[in-house]
Design an enzyme around this catalytic site. Structure first.
Site, mmCIF file in Angstrom:
data_model
loop_
_atom_site.group_PDB
_atom_site.id
_atom_site.type_symbol
_atom_site.label_atom_id
_atom_site.label_comp_id
_atom_site.label_asym_id
_atom_site.label_seq_id
_atom_site.Cartn_x
_atom_site.Cartn_y
_atom_site.Cartn_z
ATOM 1 N N LYS A 1 20.002 11.191 0.653
ATOM 2 C CA LYS A 1 19.826 11.938 1.893
ATOM 3 C C LYS A 1 20.699 13.190 1.863
ATOM 4 O O LYS A 1 21.816 13.161 1.334
ATOM 5 C CB LYS A 1 20.215 11.073 3.095
ATOM 6 C CG LYS A 1 19.244 9.913 3.277
ATOM 7 C CD LYS A 1 19.713 8.928 4.307
ATOM 8 C CE LYS A 1 18.813 7.700 4.291
ATOM 9 N NZ LYS A 1 19.462 6.516 4.854
ATOM 10 N N HIS B 1 10.899 9.321 6.812
ATOM 11 C CA HIS B 1 11.834 8.202 6.791
ATOM 12 C C HIS B 1 12.592 8.207 8.116
ATOM 13 O O HIS B 1 13.337 9.141 8.399
ATOM 14 C CB HIS B 1 12.800 8.352 5.612
ATOM 15 C CG HIS B 1 13.892 7.321 5.571
ATOM 16 N ND1 HIS B 1 14.334 6.762 4.396
ATOM 17 C CD2 HIS B 1 14.609 6.740 6.541
ATOM 18 C CE1 HIS B 1 15.283 5.882 4.677
ATOM 19 N NE2 HIS B 1 15.476 5.860 5.973
ATOM 20 N N ARG C 1 25.038 -2.653 6.609
ATOM 21 C CA ARG C 1 26.347 -1.991 6.503
ATOM 22 C C ARG C 1 26.401 -0.814 7.484
ATOM 23 O O ARG C 1 25.390 -0.441 8.060
ATOM 24 C CB ARG C 1 26.525 -1.433 5.082
ATOM 25 C CG ARG C 1 25.437 -0.408 4.745
ATOM 26 C CD ARG C 1 25.742 0.412 3.511
ATOM 27 N NE ARG C 1 24.799 1.516 3.345
ATOM 28 C CZ ARG C 1 23.609 1.429 2.770
ATOM 29 N NH1 ARG C 1 23.189 0.288 2.268
ATOM 30 N NH2 ARG C 1 22.817 2.486 2.695
ATOM 31 N N ARG D 1 25.307 16.832 4.770
ATOM 32 C CA ARG D 1 26.217 16.279 3.756
ATOM 33 C C ARG D 1 26.648 17.416 2.833
ATOM 34 O O ARG D 1 25.804 18.028 2.163
ATOM 35 C CB ARG D 1 25.520 15.196 2.938
ATOM 36 C CG ARG D 1 25.137 13.984 3.763
ATOM 37 C CD ARG D 1 24.754 12.846 2.836
ATOM 38 N NE ARG D 1 24.152 11.756 3.585
ATOM 39 C CZ ARG D 1 23.899 10.556 3.076
ATOM 40 N NH1 ARG D 1 24.202 10.304 1.805
ATOM 41 N NH2 ARG D 1 23.354 9.622 3.807
ATOM 42 N N VAL E 1 26.446 6.189 5.881
ATOM 43 C CA VAL E 1 27.037 7.527 5.796
ATOM 44 C C VAL E 1 26.712 8.325 7.068
ATOM 45 O O VAL E 1 27.579 8.965 7.658
ATOM 46 C CB VAL E 1 26.503 8.284 4.558
ATOM 47 C CG1 VAL E 1 27.021 9.721 4.527
ATOM 48 C CG2 VAL E 1 26.866 7.561 3.266
ATOM 49 N N LYS F 1 0.875 -1.173 0.000
ATOM 50 C CA LYS F 1 0.000 0.000 0.000
ATOM 51 C C LYS F 1 0.916 1.228 0.000
ATOM 52 O O LYS F 1 1.958 1.231 0.652
ATOM 53 C CB LYS F 1 -0.873 -0.027 1.254
ATOM 54 C CG LYS F 1 -1.734 1.188 1.430
ATOM 55 C CD LYS F 1 -3.206 0.814 1.612
ATOM 56 C CE LYS F 1 -4.085 2.044 1.628
ATOM 57 N NZ LYS F 1 -4.735 2.281 0.324
ATOM 58 N N GLU G 1 15.167 0.364 8.364
ATOM 59 C CA GLU G 1 14.435 1.535 7.866
ATOM 60 C C GLU G 1 12.934 1.391 8.048
ATOM 61 O O GLU G 1 12.370 0.340 7.756
ATOM 62 C CB GLU G 1 14.692 1.724 6.367
ATOM 63 C CG GLU G 1 16.113 2.052 6.010
ATOM 64 C CD GLU G 1 16.266 2.418 4.532
ATOM 65 O OE1 GLU G 1 17.358 2.843 4.159
ATOM 66 O OE2 GLU G 1 15.302 2.266 3.746
ATOM 67 N N GLU H 1 12.909 -1.666 4.742
ATOM 68 C CA GLU H 1 14.058 -2.489 4.367
ATOM 69 C C GLU H 1 15.184 -2.326 5.365
ATOM 70 O O GLU H 1 15.128 -1.441 6.220
ATOM 71 C CB GLU H 1 14.528 -2.180 2.940
ATOM 72 C CG GLU H 1 14.800 -0.728 2.649
ATOM 73 C CD GLU H 1 14.988 -0.474 1.144
ATOM 74 O OE1 GLU H 1 16.131 -0.252 0.743
ATOM 75 O OE2 GLU H 1 13.997 -0.478 0.380
HETATM 76 C C1 MV4 Z 1 7.452 3.622 -0.040
HETATM 77 C C2 MV4 Z 1 6.845 4.886 -0.089
HETATM 78 C C3 MV4 Z 1 5.495 4.952 0.135
HETATM 79 N N1 MV4 Z 1 4.789 3.833 0.383
HETATM 80 N N2 MV4 Z 1 6.719 2.538 0.226
HETATM 81 C C4 MV4 Z 1 11.837 5.046 -1.280
HETATM 82 C C5 MV4 Z 1 13.132 4.505 -0.835
HETATM 83 C C6 MV4 Z 1 12.876 3.091 -0.510
HETATM 84 N N3 MV4 Z 1 13.752 2.658 0.530
HETATM 85 C C7 MV4 Z 1 11.432 3.060 -0.120
HETATM 86 N N4 MV4 Z 1 10.866 4.277 -0.624
HETATM 87 C C8 MV4 Z 1 9.559 4.541 -0.460
HETATM 88 N N5 MV4 Z 1 8.768 3.465 -0.198
HETATM 89 C C9 MV4 Z 1 5.410 2.664 0.415
HETATM 90 N N6 MV4 Z 1 4.678 1.547 0.659
HETATM 91 C C10 MV4 Z 1 7.647 6.008 -0.344
HETATM 92 C C11 MV4 Z 1 9.010 5.840 -0.541
HETATM 93 C C12 MV4 Z 1 9.737 7.061 -0.797
HETATM 94 C C13 MV4 Z 1 10.686 7.537 0.107
HETATM 95 C C14 MV4 Z 1 10.998 6.851 1.250
HETATM 96 C C15 MV4 Z 1 11.934 7.319 2.139
HETATM 97 C C16 MV4 Z 1 12.563 8.522 1.870
HETATM 98 C C17 MV4 Z 1 12.285 9.227 0.727
HETATM 99 C C18 MV4 Z 1 11.351 8.745 -0.169
HETATM 100 C C19 MV4 Z 1 11.078 9.476 -1.311
HETATM 101 C C20 MV4 Z 1 10.153 8.985 -2.197
HETATM 102 C C21 MV4 Z 1 9.501 7.778 -1.944
#
Ligand code: MV4
Length: 449
Positions: free
Chosen positions: A237, A208, A292, A338, A295, A201, A275, A288
């Site tokens: 980032k 984040h 490791r 950064r 940064v 979804k 994360e 996820e």
């Molecule tokens: C998502 C999301 C919204 N909904 N998953 C982007 C990086 C990857 N690690 C996972 N990401 C995302 N997954 C769901 N179900 C939005 C993002 C996302 C995002 C996540 C973290 C930081 C910045 C982002 C920028 C765009 C989209």
């Protein structure tokens, strides 16, 4: 303890690892590409070995070259840093087969976390909340349709072997699903290990937030709190902080405990990052895990007083978590900016010679860098010049110290992200802690007006 470590990386993180080794009385071997012959890690290491031409694929990513250097120098261990070979399970396996300790998780743990759909299932089984979605990879378009209908639109299709924002597709209605599913699969096939995708979804405007963990090789795991990493651009980032302005002690303890329990079950060792996305309701969902050192690890070091790199090395040599890290207390607030060599208009890397370089200092200021006046930023690698970290008793003091330090940071010859950081740090929403992952998009839109 190890006698000699090879550092399979470059730039600031190579220097960071080198300093940790020196503190521990371990000899160091730097490896470098032809573009990095004049770099500081090469100068400061006990030995340095050239492993190939500038292109990463022919040097820092070339497993036979790195292993040959390790054998010639007769090291006991390799620290991979971040990027390059740090999350390559095959490399970790080759190290072990060559009787060289890989300073990181086991190849099995790296492999599990590299398969995002499996990592997601494992974390769910261990009690960590995940975003509603497909139970595993989606076999065909028909299953994609029924799962999407069940969880409700909008959804997001992700490559199982992608990660870090690569190979994702947002689907807002059932009319878009067929095309999106097929494109996602073929993109995943081309760009990553295989065509497998899964569905979640979509969380709109998430924050984040990630938890730092440390595990030893005896099954002990602890967490070191969270970092707020919502200030990003194109999945890169830009600024990170700890603690997150929206995580209270109760939430930190609860989610931290969930993470620790799950990683003990998985058998995770070394440093790692779990994360999460935080939806507006405040609920956190696992997305996820990065197997490791990252940064942005310094912000956690500043608020916990734990040297994460030294801890990784000591625990890779067999020491127990409780002997390496005492009970942790969270003290104050830390922010990392950064400083990248990049054009502020086009956001493209700005390679070239640094003609003047002056770093700030003072209470609560830390600079992690391998740059110096007259150094050349090569075009082959990422454009990070320095990490500027400010620690304060509270967030306000950390922001004020950071602004002062940015004013005292001089980089000439290449364009940098210093002006961008100054704008972020005075933005009323940033100062109020009121932002999400779309903050930077909006900052630039508002400034264009
Ligand atoms: C998502 C999301 C919204 N909904 N998953 C982007 C990086 C990857 N690690 C996972 N990401 C995302 N997954 C769901 N179900 C939005 C993002 C996302 C995002 C996540 C973290 C930081 C910045 C982002 C920028 C765009 C989209």
């Amino acid at each position: 303890m190890f006698r000699k470590i090879l550092i399979a990386n470059r730039g600031e993180i190579a220097l960071r690892i080198l300093c940790a080794c020196k503190e521990l009385g371990i000899r160091t071997v730097a490896v470098y590409s032809e573009a990095d012959r004049n770099s500081l890690p090469v100068r400061f290491a006990d030995e340095a070995i050239c492993i190939g031409p500038p292109r990463s694929a022919e040097s820092y990513l070339n497993i036979p070259h790195v292993i040959s250097a390790a054998e010639i120098a007769n090291v006991d261990a390799i620290h991979p840093g971040y990027g390059f070979l740090s999350e390559n399970a095959n490399f970790a396996e080759v190290c072990e087969a060559s009787h060289i300790t890989f300073i990181g998780p086991t190849p099995e743990a790296i492999r599990l976390m590299g398969e995002k759909d499996k990592a997601r299932q494992e974390m769910a089984k261990a009690g960590v909340p995940i975003i509603p979605g497909s139970p595993g990879v989606i076999p065909d378009e028909e299953s994609a349709r029924s799962i999407a209908a069940e969880i409700g639109y909008p959804v997001i299709i992700k490559a199982a072997e992608g990660g870090g924002g690569r190979g994702m597709r947002i689907v807002r209605s059932k009319d878009e699903l067929g095309a999106a599913f097929q494109t996602a699969r073929s993109e995943a096939e081309q760009a990553f290990g295989g065509p497998n995708v899964y569905i979640e979804k979509l969380i709109e405007r998430p924050r984040h937030i990630e938890f730092q963990v440390l595990g030893d090789r005896h099954g002990n795991v602890m967490h070191l709190g969270e970092r707020e990493c919502s200030i990003q651009r194109s999945h890169q980032k830009v600024l990170e902080e700890s603690p997150s302005p929206v995580i209270d002690t109760k939430t930190r303890n609860r989610v931290g405990e969930q993470v620790v329990k799950a990683l003990k079950k998985i058998g995770y060792s070394s440093a790692g990052t779990v994360e999460f996305l935080r939806e507006e309701s405040g609920k956190l969902y696992f997305i996820e895990m990065n197997a490791r050192i990252q940064v942005e690890h310094p912000v956690t070091e500043m608020v916990t007083g734990v040297d994460l790199v030294k801890s990784q090395i000591r625990m890779a040599s067999g020491e127990k978590l409780e002997d390496v890290v005492g009970p942790v207390e969270f003290r104050g607030h830390a922010i990392e900016c950064r400083i990248n060599a990049e054009d502020p208009e086009t956001f493209t890397p700005s390679a070239g010679r640094i003609t003047a370089f002056r770093v700030p200092g003072g209470p609560g200021i830390r600079v992690d860098t391998a740059a110096y006046a007259d150094a050349v930023i090569p075009p082959y690698y990422d454009s990070l010049i320095a990490k500027l970290i400010a620690h304060g008793h509270g967030r306000q003091e950390a922001i004020a110290r950071m602004l002062g330090a940015l004013d005292g940071f001089v980089v000439e010859g290449v364009k940098t992200t210093i002006p961008l950081h100054k704008r972020i740090l005075v933005d009323p929403d940033f100062v109020a802690g009121n932002f999400d992952t779309r903050f930077l998009e909006q900052l630039s839109v508002l400034e264009a007006k």
